[in-house]
Design a protein around this motif. Sequence first.
Motif, PDB file in Angstrom:
ATOM      1  N   PHE B  33       0.834  -1.199   0.000  1.00 26.83           N
ATOM      2  CA  PHE B  33       0.000   0.000   0.000  1.00 26.83           C
ATOM      3  C   PHE B  33       0.870   1.250   0.000  1.00 26.83           C
ATOM      4  O   PHE B  33       1.959   1.260   0.574  1.00 26.83           O
ATOM      5  CB  PHE B  33      -0.878   0.037   1.259  1.00 26.83           C
ATOM      6  N   TYR B  35       0.449   5.357   1.049  1.00 22.37           N
ATOM      7  CA  TYR B  35      -0.373   6.360   1.717  1.00 22.37           C
ATOM      8  C   TYR B  35       0.293   7.714   1.605  1.00 22.37           C
ATOM      9  O   TYR B  35       1.524   7.814   1.538  1.00 22.37           O
ATOM     10  CB  TYR B  35      -0.537   6.019   3.203  1.00 22.37           C
ATOM     11  N   PRO B  43      -2.794   9.462   7.772  1.00 19.20           N
ATOM     12  CA  PRO B  43      -2.487   8.977   6.420  1.00 19.20           C
ATOM     13  C   PRO B  43      -3.760   8.718   5.629  1.00 19.20           C
ATOM     14  O   PRO B  43      -4.759   8.249   6.180  1.00 19.20           O
ATOM     15  CB  PRO B  43      -1.737   7.665   6.680  1.00 19.20           C
ATOM     16  N   ARG B  91       1.290  -5.572   4.004  1.00 17.53           N
ATOM     17  CA  ARG B  91       0.482  -6.433   4.881  1.00 17.53           C
ATOM     18  C   ARG B  91       1.095  -7.828   4.852  1.00 17.53           C
ATOM     19  O   ARG B  91       1.261  -8.417   3.775  1.00 17.53           O
ATOM     20  CB  ARG B  91      -0.971  -6.475   4.430  1.00 17.53           C
ATOM     21  N   LYS B  96      -1.065  -8.043   9.539  1.00 26.61           N
ATOM     22  CA  LYS B  96      -0.382  -6.891  10.123  1.00 26.61           C
ATOM     23  C   LYS B  96       0.027  -5.954   9.005  1.00 26.61           C
ATOM     24  O   LYS B  96       0.607  -6.375   8.019  1.00 26.61           O
ATOM     25  CB  LYS B  96       0.885  -7.353  10.852  1.00 26.61           C
ATOM     26  N   LEU B  97      -0.248  -4.659   9.197  1.00 26.19           N
ATOM     27  CA  LEU B  97       0.146  -3.652   8.212  1.00 26.19           C
ATOM     28  C   LEU B  97       1.386  -2.950   8.751  1.00 26.19           C
ATOM     29  O   LEU B  97       1.315  -2.207   9.737  1.00 26.19           O
ATOM     30  CB  LEU B  97      -1.000  -2.668   8.004  1.00 26.19           C
ATOM     31  N   ILE B  98       2.531  -3.200   8.100  1.00 27.02           N
ATOM     32  CA  ILE B  98       3.806  -2.657   8.560  1.00 27.02           C
ATOM     33  C   ILE B  98       4.185  -1.485   7.663  1.00 27.02           C
ATOM     34  O   ILE B  98       4.196  -1.615   6.441  1.00 27.02           O
ATOM     35  CB  ILE B  98       4.913  -3.725   8.478  1.00 27.02           C
ATOM     36  N   PHE B  99       4.557  -0.355   8.289  1.00 29.05           N
ATOM     37  CA  PHE B  99       4.876   0.854   7.535  1.00 29.05           C
ATOM     38  C   PHE B  99       6.370   1.112   7.479  1.00 29.05           C
ATOM     39  O   PHE B  99       7.108   0.839   8.442  1.00 29.05           O
ATOM     40  CB  PHE B  99       4.204   2.067   8.191  1.00 29.05           C
ATOM     41  N   GLY B 100       6.808   1.675   6.374  1.00 31.63           N
ATOM     42  CA  GLY B 100       8.129   2.252   6.292  1.00 31.63           C
ATOM     43  C   GLY B 100       8.144   3.600   6.977  1.00 31.63           C
ATOM     44  O   GLY B 100       7.110   4.106   7.428  1.00 31.63           O
ATOM     45  N   ALA B 101       9.335   4.190   7.046  1.00 31.44           N
ATOM     46  CA  ALA B 101       9.497   5.459   7.764  1.00 31.44           C
ATOM     47  C   ALA B 101       8.898   6.642   7.001  1.00 31.44           C
ATOM     48  O   ALA B 101       8.722   7.716   7.565  1.00 31.44           O
ATOM     49  CB  ALA B 101      10.971   5.710   8.059  1.00 31.44           C
TER      50      ALA B 101
END
Lengths: 110, 109
Positions: B33, B35, B43, B91, B96-101
């Motif tokens: 994804f 955002y 977001p 995901r 679990k939705l893991i985000f970058g910085a």
Amino acid sequence: ETGVTQTPRHLVMGMTNKKSLKCEQHLGHNAMYWYKQSAKKPLELMFVYNFKEQTENNSVPSRFSPECPNSSHLFLHLHTLQPEDSALYLCASSSAGEAFFGPGTRLTVL
Amino acid sequence: GQNIDQPTEMTATEGAIVQINCTYQTSGFNGLFWYQQHAGEAPTFLSYNVLDGLEEKGRFSSFLSRSKGYSYLLLKELQMKDSASYLCAVRDQVNKLIFGAGTRLAVHP
């Protein structure tokens, strides 16, 4: 309007206070999340609930306590917080597709 | 472990094209994804890729290569309002939705 609401939008609390953040989603999603976003840091996943069951606790201190009474509501109970816990707390929900975020609660711990 | 990498900052000129890259290593894969996040706001969803290839949505396009663990977000005809942070998220197999910085994009006149 994203369908995910959070209250309160702003919260200032002392280190000895107890408060709760509330999240509500009207999208029929089965997963709900709590994220913490500190200044100039990435979104940190705190808790995940799938079908009201907690499936993730990302090494979060016990002074943060989540509660998910049903698939539409999610709470984050706060007690004896530290100043470094000041951040934007974001709730999100999803099903198979994208996650939708609430507007967040800006928390300041004095 | 879970790792999502994207550049910290980028600058571009109004009217130009910019490409923001994202590489990932995660426990399983159930979609990637992008955002957009303006300062002080939540977001907002831009795009979703689960199969290899390019997804186009107006001025924004997103590409995915699962074998390379790589994605990019392409923004065309840049406008000043596109100045924001762009977050890449994956995901994993347990939803679990893991985000970058995030990548802070500054668009200049």
